[in-house]
Design a protein around this motif. Structure first.
Motif, short mmCIF file in Angstrom:
data_model
loop_
_atom_site.label_atom_id
_atom_site.label_comp_id
_atom_site.label_asym_id
_atom_site.label_seq_id
_atom_site.Cartn_x
_atom_site.Cartn_y
_atom_site.Cartn_z
N THR A 46 0.84 -1.20 0.00
CA THR A 46 0.00 0.00 0.00
C THR A 46 0.87 1.25 0.00
OG1 THR A 46 -0.10 0.23 2.41
CG2 THR A 46 -1.75 -1.20 1.36
N VAL B 253 -5.95 3.38 -0.42
CA VAL B 253 -5.33 2.29 0.34
C VAL B 253 -6.35 1.18 0.59
CG1 VAL B 253 -4.32 1.66 2.57
CG2 VAL B 253 -3.61 3.78 1.43
N ILE C 105 -7.03 -1.02 -2.43
CA ILE C 105 -5.99 -2.03 -2.64
C ILE C 105 -6.22 -3.21 -1.71
CG2 ILE C 105 -3.51 -2.49 -2.37
CD1 ILE C 105 -3.01 0.40 -3.27
N ARG C 106 -6.54 -2.94 -0.47
CA ARG C 106 -6.81 -4.03 0.47
C ARG C 106 -7.97 -4.89 -0.01
NH1 ARG C 106 -6.94 0.28 5.33
NH2 ARG C 106 -4.71 0.40 5.87
N ASP D 262 0.97 -3.91 4.22
CA ASP D 262 0.23 -2.68 4.49
C ASP D 262 1.15 -1.64 5.11
OD1 ASP D 262 -1.62 -0.72 5.03
OD2 ASP D 262 -3.16 -2.13 5.71
#
Length: 221
Positions: A132, A161, A164-165, A177
């Protein structure tokens, strides 16, 4: 994952390219990882100013050469792929965030889905890892919901962010992360002075921290 002798492709933006370091050939996090772990190759596919998703109009300007356009140019014999991007979508992007259902490369979510599917199908059975974005000094949006004059996204960095997770979880892709637990305090100037002097690009000391985190993460895969 045993790292010694491995070939790893690193796809990213200016941080991966080496901006902020004293020597782009030896000081970026991937080159430190190579030296520390005995990688056979740490291939730098970083390009400053680029994004994961695609602009409405693509020109020859390097900023328009998004990750999805460049991914097919990477060497195919890699033992692993590391993707590190997203901060430019917040910093100076006009590409919409989109939603988890998007598969259009012109939104951030859609660009993530497109990239993940390409990497999974191209590097069969090889580890794919996303990192991230880091915290950055100018994360707070101004009164017009922009971080700069060139950004029309009324979205905080944390939204990109989170995307992306979510997308990586959908494909069961491991995520380092850095936004959550890198220990890099990009919103605190007293810390930035020694590790991220411009508030965005880590210097040599900052890249050492990323390399250390990434080494431990990869070794535990």
């Amino acid at each position: 994952m045993e790292l010694k002798g491995k070939k790893i492709n690193f796809l990213g933006d200016s941080i991966t390219e080496g901006h902020g370091t004293s020597d782009w050939g030896t000081k970026p996090y991937h080159q430190l990882l190579k030296a520390n772990c005995g990688l056979a190759e740490a291939r730098n596919y970083g390009l400053g100013g680029t994004k994961i998703a695609r602009l409405p109009v693509v020109t020859d300007h390097q900023f328009d050469q998004d990750f999805n356009l460049r991914a097919p140019s990477m060497d195919l014999d890699a033992d692993a792929i590391v993707v590190f991007g997203g901060t430019n979508h917040f910093g100076h992007g006009t590409i919409p965030l989109g939603t988890m259902d998007d598969r259009d490369v012109h939104t951030f979510y859609g660009g993530l889905h497109t990239l993940c599917l390409y990497l999974i199908k191209t590097y069969i059975s090889k580890p794919i890892i996303f990192m991230t974005p880091l915290h950055r000094l100018n994360e707070v949006l101004d009164h017009n919901n922009r971080v700069s004059a060139g950004n029309t996204n009324a979205r905080p960095l944390s939204d990109f962010v989170q995307a992306i997770r979510e997308v990586c979880e959908f494909y069961s892709i491991p995520v380092l992360d850095l936004y959550k637990e890198s220990g890099m305090y990009g919103q605190v100037w007293a810390w930035c002075e020694g590790h991220m002097p411009d508030g965005l690009h880590p210097n040599d000391a900052g890249h050492e921290l990323i390399a250390h985190k990434l080494q431990k993460f990869l070794e535990n895969l």
